[in-house]
Design a protein around this motif. Structure first.
Motif, short mmCIF file in Angstrom:
data_model
loop_
_atom_site.label_atom_id
_atom_site.label_comp_id
_atom_site.label_asym_id
_atom_site.label_seq_id
_atom_site.Cartn_x
_atom_site.Cartn_y
_atom_site.Cartn_z
N ARG A 88 -1.14 4.69 -3.49
CA ARG A 88 -2.40 3.93 -3.50
C ARG A 88 -2.24 2.62 -2.74
O ARG A 88 -3.09 2.26 -1.93
CB ARG A 88 -2.84 3.67 -4.95
N GLU A 89 -1.10 1.95 -2.96
CA GLU A 89 -0.83 0.67 -2.27
C GLU A 89 -0.74 0.85 -0.75
O GLU A 89 -1.06 -0.05 0.00
CB GLU A 89 0.49 0.06 -2.76
N ARG A 90 -0.30 2.05 -0.33
CA ARG A 90 -0.16 2.31 1.11
C ARG A 90 -1.45 2.84 1.71
O ARG A 90 -1.47 3.31 2.84
CB ARG A 90 0.97 3.30 1.37
N GLY A 91 -2.52 2.84 0.96
CA GLY A 91 -3.81 3.26 1.47
C GLY A 91 -4.03 4.76 1.50
O GLY A 91 -4.98 5.26 2.12
N ILE A 92 -3.13 5.51 0.85
CA ILE A 92 -3.29 6.96 0.76
C ILE A 92 -4.32 7.25 -0.33
O ILE A 92 -4.22 6.70 -1.43
CB ILE A 92 -1.95 7.64 0.40
N SER A 93 -5.30 8.08 -0.02
CA SER A 93 -6.33 8.33 -1.05
C SER A 93 -6.19 9.71 -1.67
O SER A 93 -6.87 10.04 -2.62
CB SER A 93 -7.72 8.17 -0.44
N SER A 94 -5.27 10.53 -1.13
CA SER A 94 -5.13 11.89 -1.64
C SER A 94 -3.65 12.29 -1.62
O SER A 94 -3.02 12.32 -0.56
CB SER A 94 -5.95 12.82 -0.75
N ALA A 95 -3.13 12.57 -2.81
CA ALA A 95 -1.72 12.97 -2.90
C ALA A 95 -1.49 13.77 -4.17
O ALA A 95 -2.25 13.64 -5.14
CB ALA A 95 -0.81 11.74 -2.89
#
Lengths: 362, 125
Positions: free
Chosen positions: A203-210
Motif C-alpha cells: 500500500r505504501e508503494r502505491g500498489i492497489s492490488s496484491a
C-alpha cells in the motif's frame, strides 16, 4: 424432365457463383471475430504490470503477486521483508529476541517482537487461553517440532502443563520475562503478522492490488486488477484427493486463514488413533471439539492467524460466543467433522460451496 | 427474391460456422489448463493437463519428485524427500491448486486462464 433438371442445374450453378463472395465475407467475419476473441484474451494480460515472487521461508512456501506500476520493485522489497521478519521472529534465529528469551528466561526484546508478544498475550486473554504462544513444550512432547511423533504419557503432559500459559509472561520496559513458562514460539502468529506487513508495504508503494499466500495463509490488498474480488479456495478436510474445495470465498482487502486437523497429524501404530497438531493448551491433548477446519476472514492477518487456531480449540459453540463477544468483528467458516458448514452472515453473499451451509444467526 | 433469400441463408450459415469456430477458439484458449513445475521459484516445465504423462522432476539438492498427469489430474506419485508430504497432498485439477514439496523446493501448480471454478489462492494447505 430433362428441361426441369437442366433448370435446376442452372440454379445450383447460379448459387455456386455467389459462393466465393459468401465464403470470403464469412471467412472475413470469422477472422474478425476470432481476432477480437484472441485480442480480448491477450489484452487482459498486457494491461497491468505485474510481479510474482516465490519464497521458501518460515518453514513453508510463499507466493506473492502484485499488480500495477512499481510492482517489480515492491515485490523485491516484500521478499526482503519476509526474510527480515523470519530472522527476527524465528525460534531458532541467532539474531532474534525469541531465542535469547527462551535460553535465559528473561531478556530485552526489540520493539517489533514486543508488539507481537503483547498482541499474543491480549488474544490469549480474549480467547480464554485457547490461543497461547507458550504451548511449545507440548508441541515438543508430541513430536510436532521434530517429526518424531509419539503419544506422551499422561504424567509427561501433566508436567508440561505446569509450564504453559501466557498469563505467566510479563512484558515491561522492553523486557520479556517467561516467569514459570518454558518458552515462547511465535509460529502461530508470525505468518499473519508478516502478511499484514506485506499488505502495508504494498500500500505504501502505491500498489492497489496484491495477493500473498504464506503457506496457505492468504491475504489480499484491494481487489483483482480487473476489479473483481479474489477467489480464495479453502482446502476440503476430507476430500483433499478429489481436488475439491470446502468452498470458495470471494474477498477484497482481507486475510483468509485456515486451521485444520488434516494439516499435520500422525496415527499411533498401537491404537490406530489419529492425533493432529492443534494442541489444546488447557488439556495438553489435540483439540477434539467436533470441528474439522476453521477459516477466519478478517482485515487483520495477525488476528485471522491467531483466531483460526483459537476457534478450532474453542469449538463451534465457543467460537460463536467469542464472535458475538468481539462485536462480530470478523467472519468465519467452520466445518464440523460431520461435514456441516457454518458461516457468519457477513460473508454469506461471497461464499459458495457444494456442501450443506448453515448461516450463523447469533 | 427467393433465390436471394437462399443466398442470405447460405451466408448466414457460413457466418454461424465461422462464429462457432471463433467461439471454440476463445473457449479452448480460456479453459486450457497446464501443469506448471517450478523449482526454487523458477518455472522449469509446463505440461498440458489434458495429456496423460509421467515426469521425473529434479528438485534442489538432488531431490526427485515423480509427477503423474492422468485423466485431467496431477499428483506426486513418489518422492525422495524425507517427509513425503507432497505425496500426501493428493490430486489437483483446478486452476490455482498446487502440490508443494518443501525439501526439494518443488511447486506443481495448475495454471491457465478463465473459469473452471478456478481460484486465485488456496487457504489451509
Amino acid at each position: 424432365m430433362q428441361k426441369a433438371s437442366g433448370r435446376k442445374a442452372f440454379q445450383i450453378a447460379r448459387r455456386l457463383s455467389h459462393l466465393p463472395a459468401a465464403l470470403i465475407s464469412a471467412a472475413l467475419a470469422s477472422a474478425v471475430l476470432a481476432s477480437v476473441a484472441l485480442f480480448s484474451a491477450c489484452a487482459k494480460d498486457t494491461k497491468t504490470a505485474s510481479a510474482v515472487r516465490e519464497v521458501f521461508a518460515m518453514d513453508t512456501y510463499m507466493k506473492l503477486s502484485c499488480y500495477g506500476d512499481g510492482s517489480e520493485a515492491a515485490a523485491d522489497e516484500a521478499v526482503s521483508e519476509i526474510k527480515r521478519i523470519d530472522a527476527l521472529l524465528s525460534i531458532g534465529s541467532e539474531s532474534g529476541s525469541v531465542r535469547r528469551v527462551n535460553e535465559s528466561g528473561r531478556a530485552a526484546v526489540d520493539a517489533e517482537t514486543a508488539l507481537i508478544v503483547e498482541k499474543a498475550i491480549e488474544l490469549h486473554g480474549e480467547t480464554g487461553g485457547a490461543f497461547d504462544i507458550t504451548v511449545l513444550p507440548l508441541m515438543e512432547l508430541w513430536g510436532f517440532t521434530s517429526g518424531d511423533y509419539r503419544v506422551p504419557e499422561s504424567s509427561e503432559i501433566a508436567a508440561a502443563l505446569e509450564h504453559i500459559g501466557s498469563e505467566k509472561l510479563s512484558l515491561s520496559n522492553g523486557e520479556l520475562s517467561l516467569g514459570s513458562a518454558a518458552g515462547i514460539d511465535l509460529g502461530g502468529i508470525a505468518k499473519g503478522y508478516t502478511s499484514d506487513r506485506l499488505t502495508e508495504l504494498f500500500r505504501e508503494r502505491g500498489i492497489s492490488s496484491a495477493c500473498v499466500s504464506l503457506g496457505g495463509n492468504v491475504q489480499c490488498l484491494g481487489a483483482k486488477p480487473d476489479g473483481t474480488p479474489w477467489r480464495c479456495g479453502i482446502v476440503h478436510p476430507f476430500n483433499k484427493d478429489g481436488g475439491e474445495y470446502l468452498g470458495i470465498v470471494s474477498v477484497a482487502d482481507k486475510a483468509v486463514i485456515t486451521s485444520g486437523a488434516y494439516e499435520r497429524n500422525f496415527t499411533d501404530a498401537k491404537t490406530g488413533r489419529l492425533y493432529h497438531h492443534i494442541i489444546d493448551p488447557s488439556t495438553g491433548y489435540p483439540a477434539e471439539t467436533g470441528l474439522a477446519s476453521v477459516t477466519i476472514v478478517s482485515s487483520s492477518g495477525i488476528l485471522a492467524d491467531a483466531l483460526s487456531t483459537a476457534c478450532f480449540i474453542m469449538g463451534l459453540e465457543g467460537s460463536i460466543d467469542y464472535w458475538n463477544a468481539s462485536g462480530r468483528a470478523f467472519d468465519m467458516i467452520l466445518m464440523r467433522s460431520d461435514g456441516g458448514i457454518f458461516i457468519t452472515p457477513g460473508i454469506a453473499g461471497s461464499f459458495t460451496s457444494s456442501g450443506e451451509v448453515h448461516i450463523i444467526d447469533g | 427474391m427467393k433465390k436471394h433469400g437462399r443466398d442470405i441463408l447460405l451466408i448466414a450459415a457460413i457466418l454461424l460456422i465461422g462464429g462457432a469456430i471463433a467461439l471454440i477458439l476463445l473457449l479452448s484458449r480460456r479453459q486450457g489448463a497446464f501443469v506448471q513445475v517450478r523449482v526454487d521459484g523458477k518455472a522449469v516445465a509446463l505440461y498440458p493437463l489434458g495429456e496423460n504423462a509421467e515426469h521425473e522432476i529434479k528438485g534442489v539438492n538432488g531431490g526427485v519428485n515423480r509427477l503423474v498427469i492422468r485423466n485431467g489430474e496431477a499428483w506426486v506419485e513418489s518422492a525422495s524427500c524425507p517427509d513425503g508430504l507432497c505425496v500426501g497432498m493428493g490430486h489437483i485439477r483446478h486452476i490455482g491448486a498446487s502440490v508443494i514439496c518443501l525439501p526439494n523446493k518443488v511447486v506443481i501448480a495448475i495454471v491457465g486462464e478463465g473459469a473452471d471454478g478456478g481460484v486465485d489462492a488456496v487457504t489451509g494447505q
